[in-house]
Scaffold this active site. Structure first.
Site, PDB file in Angstrom:
ATOM      1  N   ASP A  97       0.877  15.907  20.075  1.00  0.00           N
ATOM      2  CA  ASP A  97       0.631  15.947  21.676  1.00  0.00           C
ATOM      3  C   ASP A  97      -0.020  14.718  22.251  1.00  0.00           C
ATOM      4  OD1 ASP A  97      -2.185  15.844  21.000  1.00  0.00           O
ATOM      5  OD2 ASP A  97      -2.807  17.824  21.935  1.00  0.00           O
ATOM      6  N   HIS A  98      -0.600  14.523  23.334  1.00  0.00           N
ATOM      7  CA  HIS A  98      -0.972  13.197  23.874  1.00  0.00           C
ATOM      8  C   HIS A  98      -1.966  12.634  23.250  1.00  0.00           C
ATOM      9  CE1 HIS A  98      -3.297  16.819  25.780  1.00  0.00           C
ATOM     10  NE2 HIS A  98      -4.327  15.802  26.029  1.00  0.00           N
TER      11      HIS A  98
ATOM     12  N   CYS B 210      -2.617  15.884  16.726  1.00  0.00           N
ATOM     13  CA  CYS B 210      -3.330  15.978  18.019  1.00  0.00           C
ATOM     14  C   CYS B 210      -4.557  15.234  17.943  1.00  0.00           C
ATOM     15  CB  CYS B 210      -3.423  17.392  18.454  1.00  0.00           C
ATOM     16  SG  CYS B 210      -4.479  18.627  17.127  1.00  0.00           S
ATOM     17  N   GLY B 211      -5.460  15.551  18.887  1.00  0.00           N
ATOM     18  CA  GLY B 211      -6.657  14.693  19.087  1.00  0.00           C
ATOM     19  C   GLY B 211      -7.647  15.035  17.681  1.00  0.00           C
ATOM     20  N   THR B 212      -7.752  16.324  17.270  1.00  0.00           N
ATOM     21  CA  THR B 212      -8.583  16.556  15.987  1.00  0.00           C
ATOM     22  C   THR B 212      -7.595  17.049  15.007  1.00  0.00           C
ATOM     23  OG1 THR B 212      -8.623  19.056  17.063  1.00  0.00           O
ATOM     24  CG2 THR B 212     -10.430  17.599  17.623  1.00  0.00           C
TER      25      THR B 212
ATOM     26  N   ILE C 164      -6.781  20.122  14.624  1.00  0.00           N
ATOM     27  CA  ILE C 164      -7.202  21.530  14.471  1.00  0.00           C
ATOM     28  C   ILE C 164      -6.460  22.484  15.253  1.00  0.00           C
ATOM     29  CG2 ILE C 164      -8.843  23.091  15.075  1.00  0.00           C
ATOM     30  CD1 ILE C 164     -10.991  20.900  14.927  1.00  0.00           C
TER      31      ILE C 164
ATOM     32  N   HIS D  40      -2.113  22.401  -4.949  1.00  0.00           N
ATOM     33  CA  HIS D  40      -2.727  23.589  -5.020  1.00  0.00           C
ATOM     34  C   HIS D  40      -2.062  24.745  -4.195  1.00  0.00           C
ATOM     35  CE1 HIS D  40      -6.894  22.489  -7.005  1.00  0.00           C
ATOM     36  NE2 HIS D  40      -5.780  21.746  -7.519  1.00  0.00           N
TER      37      HIS D  40
ATOM     38  N   HIS E 224      -2.116  28.925  -9.045  1.00  0.00           N
ATOM     39  CA  HIS E 224      -1.687  28.643  -7.758  1.00  0.00           C
ATOM     40  C   HIS E 224      -0.571  29.489  -7.125  1.00  0.00           C
ATOM     41  CE1 HIS E 224      -4.642  25.800  -8.066  1.00  0.00           C
ATOM     42  NE2 HIS E 224      -4.154  24.918  -9.012  1.00  0.00           N
TER      43      HIS E 224
HETATM   44  C1  RB5 Z   1      -6.227  17.472  23.632  1.00  0.00           C
HETATM   45  O1  RB5 Z   1      -7.342  16.983  24.466  1.00  0.00           O
HETATM   46  C2  RB5 Z   1      -7.075  18.051  22.437  1.00  0.00           C
HETATM   47  O2  RB5 Z   1      -7.542  19.424  22.626  1.00  0.00           O
HETATM   48  C3  RB5 Z   1      -5.788  18.351  21.389  1.00  0.00           C
HETATM   49  O3  RB5 Z   1      -5.303  17.160  21.104  1.00  0.00           O
HETATM   50  C4  RB5 Z   1      -6.393  18.867  20.010  1.00  0.00           C
HETATM   51  O4  RB5 Z   1      -7.448  18.042  19.573  1.00  0.00           O
HETATM   52  C5  RB5 Z   1      -6.565  20.264  19.954  1.00  0.00           C
HETATM   53  O5  RB5 Z   1      -6.995  20.988  18.985  1.00  0.00           O
END
Ligand code: RB5
Length: 152
Positions: A8-9, A65-67, A69, A98, A134
């Protein structure tokens, strides 16, 4: 290997660095986007990457992505996808040995490009251990998918 990659961005700039890096390791890369830093929704990019992996059009997937997550949460909704969110080399190696992970997620806002490149290299080069314990655990994960009719 054929590697599908999406971001993503929040992960766009790191993706742009990782695509040529993965190619320099001798792999073929299919980049599903995004193609600029304009705000987009991460599930729109985890979807084509995971469909390519489960459909046999790519052997592995990389999501940023940013995190990392959001991408990892979305990816692990797909039957047959085992996605690991990784920000260190120990986990990159361990999750291949694993968990036999077929998708890797990372956060551009968490690690720098140098660490991300070494994580990718380690993750791509490390084979699954094929260890009995495993395999047994992964079979139990697959049974959860089957129980809820999620298996492909
Ligand atoms: C975008 O601002 C951010 O929320 C996305 O890249 C990501 O980190 C979501 O988990």
């Amino acid at each position: 290997m054929k590697i599908a990659i999406g971001a993503d961005h929040g992960g766009y700039r790191l993706k742009e660095i990782l695509v040529p890096f993965i190619e320099s390791l001798g792999h073929e890369v299919e980049d599903v986007g995004c193609s600029c830093e304009q705000s987009v929704d991460y599930p729109d990019y985890s979807l084509p990457v995971c469909e390519m992996v489960t459909g046999g059009k790519a052997e592995r997937g990389v999501l940023i992505c940013g995190t990392g997550i959001g991408m990892s949460i979305a990816a692990n909704k797909f039957p047959g996808i085992r996605c690991a969110l990784v920000h260190d080399l120990f986990s990159a190696k361990a999750t291949r040995e694993h968990n036999d992970t077929n998708v890797l997620s990372m956060g551009e806002r968490v690690i720098g490009p140098g660490v991300a490149q070494e994580i990718i290299r380690t993750w791509l080069e490390t084979p699954f251990s094929n260890g009995e314990r495993h395999i047994g655990r992964l079979n139990k994960v697959a049974q959860i998918e089957q129980k809820y009719n999620l298996h492909p």
